[in-house]
Structures are given as structure tokens and as C-alpha cells.
Design a protein around this motif. Structure first.
Motif, PDB file in Angstrom:
ATOM      1  N   GLU A  85      -7.612   6.841 -15.362  1.00  0.00           N
ATOM      2  CA  GLU A  85      -7.861   6.947 -13.919  1.00  0.00           C
ATOM      3  C   GLU A  85      -7.941   5.582 -13.241  1.00  0.00           C
ATOM      4  O   GLU A  85      -7.356   5.374 -12.171  1.00  0.00           O
ATOM      5  CB  GLU A  85      -9.157   7.720 -13.701  1.00  0.00           C
ATOM      6  N   SER A  86      -8.615   4.644 -13.859  1.00  0.00           N
ATOM      7  CA  SER A  86      -8.851   3.340 -13.236  1.00  0.00           C
ATOM      8  C   SER A  86      -7.583   2.509 -13.092  1.00  0.00           C
ATOM      9  O   SER A  86      -7.571   1.506 -12.375  1.00  0.00           O
ATOM     10  CB  SER A  86      -9.897   2.557 -14.034  1.00  0.00           C
ATOM     11  N   ASP A  87      -6.502   2.899 -13.757  1.00  0.00           N
ATOM     12  CA  ASP A  87      -5.243   2.161 -13.679  1.00  0.00           C
ATOM     13  C   ASP A  87      -4.397   2.554 -12.472  1.00  0.00           C
ATOM     14  O   ASP A  87      -3.339   1.974 -12.254  1.00  0.00           O
ATOM     15  CB  ASP A  87      -4.425   2.364 -14.955  1.00  0.00           C
ATOM     16  N   TYR A  88      -4.844   3.537 -11.712  1.00  0.00           N
ATOM     17  CA  TYR A  88      -4.103   3.987 -10.544  1.00  0.00           C
ATOM     18  C   TYR A  88      -4.845   3.538  -9.286  1.00  0.00           C
ATOM     19  O   TYR A  88      -6.048   3.756  -9.146  1.00  0.00           O
ATOM     20  CB  TYR A  88      -3.923   5.505 -10.563  1.00  0.00           C
ATOM     21  N   GLN A  89      -4.098   2.917  -8.365  1.00  0.00           N
ATOM     22  CA  GLN A  89      -4.719   2.318  -7.195  1.00  0.00           C
ATOM     23  C   GLN A  89      -4.770   3.250  -5.994  1.00  0.00           C
ATOM     24  O   GLN A  89      -5.607   3.084  -5.107  1.00  0.00           O
ATOM     25  CB  GLN A  89      -3.952   1.045  -6.783  1.00  0.00           C
ATOM     26  N   TYR A  90      -3.858   4.198  -5.951  1.00  0.00           N
ATOM     27  CA  TYR A  90      -3.718   5.015  -4.744  1.00  0.00           C
ATOM     28  C   TYR A  90      -3.925   6.484  -5.091  1.00  0.00           C
ATOM     29  O   TYR A  90      -3.332   7.009  -6.044  1.00  0.00           O
ATOM     30  CB  TYR A  90      -2.334   4.796  -4.127  1.00  0.00           C
ATOM     31  N   TRP A  91      -4.742   7.138  -4.275  1.00  0.00           N
ATOM     32  CA  TRP A  91      -5.139   8.513  -4.559  1.00  0.00           C
ATOM     33  C   TRP A  91      -5.078   9.382  -3.317  1.00  0.00           C
ATOM     34  O   TRP A  91      -5.387   8.919  -2.207  1.00  0.00           O
ATOM     35  CB  TRP A  91      -6.579   8.544  -5.095  1.00  0.00           C
ATOM     36  N   GLY A  92      -4.714  10.649  -3.542  1.00  0.00           N
ATOM     37  CA  GLY A  92      -4.815  11.627  -2.475  1.00  0.00           C
ATOM     38  C   GLY A  92      -6.213  12.225  -2.445  1.00  0.00           C
ATOM     39  O   GLY A  92      -7.071  11.880  -3.270  1.00  0.00           O
ATOM     40  N   GLN A  93      -6.420  13.138  -1.508  1.00  0.00           N
ATOM     41  CA  GLN A  93      -7.731  13.762  -1.326  1.00  0.00           C
ATOM     42  C   GLN A  93      -7.960  14.902  -2.312  1.00  0.00           C
ATOM     43  O   GLN A  93      -9.112  15.327  -2.495  1.00  0.00           O
ATOM     44  CB  GLN A  93      -7.868  14.278   0.104  1.00  0.00           C
TER      45      GLN A  93
ATOM     46  N   GLN B 210       0.841  -1.197   0.000  1.00  0.00           N
ATOM     47  CA  GLN B 210       0.000   0.000   0.000  1.00  0.00           C
ATOM     48  C   GLN B 210       0.873   1.243   0.000  1.00  0.00           C
ATOM     49  O   GLN B 210       1.900   1.303   0.652  1.00  0.00           O
ATOM     50  CB  GLN B 210      -0.876   0.013   1.267  1.00  0.00           C
ATOM     51  N   VAL B 211       0.440   2.201  -0.782  1.00  0.00           N
ATOM     52  CA  VAL B 211       1.117   3.501  -0.838  1.00  0.00           C
ATOM     53  C   VAL B 211       0.083   4.573  -0.514  1.00  0.00           C
ATOM     54  O   VAL B 211      -1.031   4.541  -1.040  1.00  0.00           O
ATOM     55  CB  VAL B 211       1.738   3.754  -2.221  1.00  0.00           C
ATOM     56  N   GLN B 212       0.431   5.475   0.321  1.00  0.00           N
ATOM     57  CA  GLN B 212      -0.433   6.620   0.601  1.00  0.00           C
ATOM     58  C   GLN B 212       0.201   7.858  -0.021  1.00  0.00           C
ATOM     59  O   GLN B 212       1.417   8.027   0.022  1.00  0.00           O
ATOM     60  CB  GLN B 212      -0.610   6.841   2.115  1.00  0.00           C
ATOM     61  N   VAL B 213      -0.632   8.717  -0.593  1.00  0.00           N
ATOM     62  CA  VAL B 213      -0.140   9.954  -1.189  1.00  0.00           C
ATOM     63  C   VAL B 213      -0.980  11.118  -0.677  1.00  0.00           C
ATOM     64  O   VAL B 213      -2.173  10.977  -0.427  1.00  0.00           O
ATOM     65  CB  VAL B 213      -0.182   9.920  -2.733  1.00  0.00           C
ATOM     66  N   GLU B 214      -0.327  12.251  -0.534  1.00  0.00           N
ATOM     67  CA  GLU B 214      -1.002  13.449  -0.033  1.00  0.00           C
ATOM     68  C   GLU B 214      -0.501  14.667  -0.786  1.00  0.00           C
ATOM     69  O   GLU B 214       0.713  14.889  -0.882  1.00  0.00           O
ATOM     70  CB  GLU B 214      -0.760  13.619   1.461  1.00  0.00           C
ATOM     71  N   GLU B 215      -1.439  15.454  -1.289  1.00  0.00           N
ATOM     72  CA  GLU B 215      -1.088  16.641  -2.067  1.00  0.00           C
ATOM     73  C   GLU B 215      -1.100  17.889  -1.187  1.00  0.00           C
ATOM     74  O   GLU B 215      -1.770  17.932  -0.146  1.00  0.00           O
ATOM     75  CB  GLU B 215      -2.091  16.892  -3.202  1.00  0.00           C
TER      76      GLU B 215
ATOM     77  N   ALA C 201       4.635  10.730  -0.854  1.00  0.00           N
ATOM     78  CA  ALA C 201       4.227   9.324  -0.812  1.00  0.00           C
ATOM     79  C   ALA C 201       4.784   8.664   0.439  1.00  0.00           C
ATOM     80  O   ALA C 201       5.902   8.954   0.868  1.00  0.00           O
ATOM     81  CB  ALA C 201       4.727   8.596  -2.059  1.00  0.00           C
ATOM     82  N   SER C 202       4.007   7.757   1.010  1.00  0.00           N
ATOM     83  CA  SER C 202       4.447   7.021   2.197  1.00  0.00           C
ATOM     84  C   SER C 202       3.914   5.591   2.097  1.00  0.00           C
ATOM     85  O   SER C 202       3.102   5.269   1.237  1.00  0.00           O
ATOM     86  CB  SER C 202       3.957   7.701   3.474  1.00  0.00           C
ATOM     87  N   GLY C 203       4.383   4.745   2.987  1.00  0.00           N
ATOM     88  CA  GLY C 203       3.975   3.345   2.948  1.00  0.00           C
ATOM     89  C   GLY C 203       4.999   2.515   2.202  1.00  0.00           C
ATOM     90  O   GLY C 203       6.193   2.667   2.402  1.00  0.00           O
TER      91      GLY C 203
ATOM     92  N   LYS D  52      13.323  11.244  -1.323  1.00  0.00           N
ATOM     93  CA  LYS D  52      12.384  11.864  -0.378  1.00  0.00           C
ATOM     94  C   LYS D  52      10.941  11.419  -0.616  1.00  0.00           C
ATOM     95  O   LYS D  52      10.047  11.836   0.124  1.00  0.00           O
ATOM     96  CB  LYS D  52      12.463  13.386  -0.487  1.00  0.00           C
ATOM     97  N   ASN D  53      10.741  10.591  -1.648  1.00  0.00           N
ATOM     98  CA  ASN D  53       9.386  10.122  -1.986  1.00  0.00           C
ATOM     99  C   ASN D  53       8.433  11.291  -2.217  1.00  0.00           C
ATOM    100  O   ASN D  53       7.291  11.286  -1.716  1.00  0.00           O
ATOM    101  CB  ASN D  53       8.843   9.200  -0.891  1.00  0.00           C
ATOM    102  N   THR D  54       8.904  12.250  -2.948  1.00  0.00           N
ATOM    103  CA  THR D  54       8.078  13.414  -3.251  1.00  0.00           C
ATOM    104  C   THR D  54       7.998  13.651  -4.751  1.00  0.00           C
ATOM    105  O   THR D  54       8.860  13.224  -5.514  1.00  0.00           O
ATOM    106  CB  THR D  54       8.625  14.684  -2.583  1.00  0.00           C
ATOM    107  N   MET D  55       6.968  14.339  -5.143  1.00  0.00           N
ATOM    108  CA  MET D  55       6.754  14.714  -6.542  1.00  0.00           C
ATOM    109  C   MET D  55       6.207  16.135  -6.550  1.00  0.00           C
ATOM    110  O   MET D  55       5.487  16.525  -5.621  1.00  0.00           O
ATOM    111  CB  MET D  55       5.741  13.778  -7.206  1.00  0.00           C
ATOM    112  N   SER D  56       6.578  16.884  -7.557  1.00  0.00           N
ATOM    113  CA  SER D  56       6.090  18.257  -7.678  1.00  0.00           C
ATOM    114  C   SER D  56       5.549  18.510  -9.076  1.00  0.00           C
ATOM    115  O   SER D  56       5.937  17.839 -10.035  1.00  0.00           O
ATOM    116  CB  SER D  56       7.220  19.248  -7.396  1.00  0.00           C
ATOM    117  N   LEU D  57       4.672  19.477  -9.164  1.00  0.00           N
ATOM    118  CA  LEU D  57       4.149  19.925 -10.447  1.00  0.00           C
ATOM    119  C   LEU D  57       4.230  21.446 -10.462  1.00  0.00           C
ATOM    120  O   LEU D  57       3.487  22.117  -9.740  1.00  0.00           O
ATOM    121  CB  LEU D  57       2.703  19.473 -10.659  1.00  0.00           C
TER     122      LEU D  57
END
Length: 123
Positions: free
Chosen positions: A107-115, A1-6, A24-26, A75-80
Motif C-alpha cells: 500500500e505505501s508504495d502507491y502515491q495516488y488513491w481514489g475514495q 500528480q495523478v488523480q484516480v476515481e473508482e 485516471a486524470s492529471g 482512455k486512461n481507464t482501468m477495469s476489474l
């Protein structure tokens, strides 16, 4: 499991810039793809940009040459970085993750989503 937060959304005038971040964490010890999607009111969620573990990048045509995606695996980070923003960029932006090195734009190909984080561009 991976958790992501924007983070990093906000209100900006047309022509301005904003920078979104995703942490990203987990189970980040496995290869995974990170991507940005967005959803405007009354519209379907759409792919914006994505980046693989080894730096492969793909942009939607609507943001090519205006947005820049980057990633720091240590750092398990991503930026835009979003420049030259337009009113049509107004949407809720979501960070998404999927295991592996293949980067689909569905969209359906991605399992983990932020809020999600709201980006509003005023004209």
C-alpha cells in the motif's frame, strides 16, 4: 500528480459478478502503474490486482482465476471484472496509481488513491 476515481461497486449475491472501473486524470502522460486494493472491516488494506502501462499483470492468489484486470491507455481507464464473487470479497475497493513500471503490492508504495467504492457480497 495523478488523480484516480473508482466506480461500479454495489451489492451482489455470492456467485455473481461486478465490474469496477477507474478513471485516471492529471499527469497521465507519464508511465504509471494502476492497481486495485481492498479493505474489509477490521482488516488491513490488501493488494488485489495491478497492471503496468505495457500490460504486465499480477493478481493476488485469493482472486486469481476469478478477477480480470484490464486497462485502456488511450482512455486512461482501468477495469476489474469480478466473477464468482464470495462473501469474503466484501470490502471497500480502491484504485491506486504510482509512477513508473514497477508494480509492488504494498500500500505505501502507491502515491495516488481514489475514495473507494463499496462491494458487498451476500451469501
Amino acid at each position: 500528480q495523478v488523480q484516480v476515481e473508482e466506480s461500479g461497486g454495489g451489492l451482489v449475491q455470492a456467485g455473481g459478478s461486478l465490474r469496477l472501473s477507474c478513471v485516471a486524470s492529471g499527469r497521465t502522460d507519464r508511465n504509471y502503474v494502476l492497481a486495485w486494493f481492498r479493505q474489509a472491516p477490521g482488516k488491513e488494506r490488501e493488494f488485489v490486482a495491478g497492471i503496468t502501462e505495457n500490460g504486465g499483470i499480477y493478481y493476488a492468489a485469493s482472486v486469481q482465476d476469478r478477477f480480470t484486470i484490464s486497462r485502456d491507455n488511450a482512455k486512461n481507464t482501468m477495469s476489474l471484472q469480478m466473477n464468482s464473487l464470495k462473501s469474503e470479497d466484501t470490502a471497500v475497493y480502491y484504485c491506486a496509481a504510482r509512477a513508473g513500471n514497477v508494480m509492488p503490492s504494498t500500500e505505501s508504495d502507491y502515491q495516488y488513491w481514489g475514495q473507494g467504492t463499496q462491494v458487498t457480497v451476500s451469501s
